[in-house]
Design a protein around this motif. Structure first.
Motif, short mmCIF file in Angstrom:
data_model
loop_
_atom_site.label_atom_id
_atom_site.label_comp_id
_atom_site.label_asym_id
_atom_site.label_seq_id
_atom_site.Cartn_x
_atom_site.Cartn_y
_atom_site.Cartn_z
N GLU A 83 -4.87 -6.90 2.09
CA GLU A 83 -4.06 -7.48 1.02
C GLU A 83 -2.98 -6.50 0.57
O GLU A 83 -1.86 -6.90 0.26
CB GLU A 83 -4.95 -7.86 -0.17
N TRP A 84 -3.30 -5.23 0.55
CA TRP A 84 -2.28 -4.20 0.26
C TRP A 84 -1.20 -4.22 1.34
O TRP A 84 0.00 -4.11 1.04
CB TRP A 84 -2.94 -2.83 0.20
N LEU A 85 -1.62 -4.35 2.58
CA LEU A 85 -0.65 -4.40 3.68
C LEU A 85 0.27 -5.63 3.56
O LEU A 85 1.45 -5.57 3.92
CB LEU A 85 -1.38 -4.43 5.03
N PHE A 86 -0.29 -6.73 3.07
CA PHE A 86 0.49 -7.95 2.90
C PHE A 86 1.74 -7.68 2.07
O PHE A 86 2.84 -8.13 2.41
CB PHE A 86 -0.37 -9.02 2.23
N TYR A 87 1.58 -6.94 0.97
CA TYR A 87 2.70 -6.69 0.06
C TYR A 87 3.64 -5.59 0.53
O TYR A 87 4.65 -5.30 -0.12
CB TYR A 87 2.19 -6.40 -1.35
N LEU A 88 3.31 -5.00 1.68
CA LEU A 88 4.24 -4.09 2.34
C LEU A 88 4.96 -4.79 3.49
O LEU A 88 6.19 -4.71 3.62
CB LEU A 88 3.48 -2.87 2.89
N VAL A 89 4.18 -5.49 4.30
CA VAL A 89 4.72 -6.08 5.53
C VAL A 89 5.56 -7.32 5.26
O VAL A 89 6.67 -7.47 5.82
CB VAL A 89 3.58 -6.41 6.51
N VAL A 90 5.08 -8.21 4.41
CA VAL A 90 5.81 -9.46 4.16
C VAL A 90 7.17 -9.20 3.51
O VAL A 90 8.17 -9.78 3.95
CB VAL A 90 4.95 -10.43 3.31
N PRO A 91 7.28 -8.35 2.48
CA PRO A 91 8.62 -8.05 1.94
C PRO A 91 9.54 -7.40 2.97
O PRO A 91 10.74 -7.69 3.01
CB PRO A 91 8.33 -7.10 0.77
N TYR A 92 8.99 -6.51 3.80
CA TYR A 92 9.80 -5.87 4.84
C TYR A 92 10.39 -6.92 5.77
O TYR A 92 11.60 -6.93 6.04
CB TYR A 92 8.95 -4.88 5.64
#
Length: 230
Positions: free
Chosen positions: A80-89
């Protein structure tokens, strides 16, 4: 650990690989703009992570351990932490591609009018759906941030590309979130939302994504104008 425990992680890694592959496209050169993107991702990510933590604690949604690695930070899965890094990128990459490829296509007045209509709709939705906690907070936060964007932030010149980006991203967003909610990796308690789903996705999620994209885009454009980041 079974293979399905890697499901959420593989979704995020797949999106990251696609993003990195297109970051070096010659006309966009997105990798050179990371200094503007990182503050946007960190700020928006902090807001959404705090929201996530609180709502998970209240039981508004939960995560199915069958599809997770089992690594948690502040009670949230690593994925879930990765989601908010990868999706905005990935989202801002698409935004930049459209900005470069369709530089001459601009309809600022049209999209400003659409924005004003949407702002009124978000405010009304927050008011009328007050008993539904997820629905209320989604539209309440949207109304506040969108109102700020319209009346205080000099974002009018970017509306065209923002809306095009959101519309295009609805396709990969629907694929990712259909996977998350169909298996399910993320489970939603319909007591706290409208119970209206597109495929298996709560309708509120589409507007949460609208807010996530809006926050990242506005902050990204703001940082591009700051001289200390040149």
């Amino acid at each position: 650990m079974e293979f399905k425990n890697y499901t959420y992680l593989l979704l995020m890694l797949g999106l990251l690989v696609i993003s990195l592959a297109f970051s070096f496209e010659k006309k966009v050169r997105f990798y050179t703009k990371l200094r503007h993107l990182v503050p946007a991702i960190l700020f928006s990510g902090a807001i959404f992570i705090l929201w996530d933590i609180r709502f998970e604690k209240l039981g508004i949604w939960s995560f199915n351990p069958d599809y997770l690695l089992g690594i948690y930070i502040l009670n949230l899965p690593l994925e879930e932490w990765l989601f908010y890094l990868v999706v905005p990128y990935f989202s801002i990459l698409v935004y930049e591609v459209l900005t470069v490829r369709f530089a001459k296509f601009e309809k600022p007045n049209l999209f400003l009018a659409i924005s004003l209509v949407l702002l009124a709709a978000f405010a009304l939705a927050a008011y009328f759906f007050r008993p539904k906690v997820y629905t209320f907070f989604t539209f309440f936060l949207l109304a506040i941030y969108f109102g700020y964007t319209i009346f205080r932030n000099k974002f009018k010149q970017h509306y065209t590309k923002f809306y095009l980006t959101w519309l295009i991203l609805l396709i990969p967003f629907a694929i990712i979130y259909s996977t998350l909610t169909a298996l399910p990796i993320v489970e939603y308690n319909d007591t706290y939302n409208l119970g209206v789903r597109i495929f298996t996705i709560p309708i509120e999620n589409f507007f949460c994504f609208f807010l996530l994209l809006l926050m990242n885009t506005t902050i990204y454009e703001y940082m591009k104008k700051q001289h200390f980041f040149l």
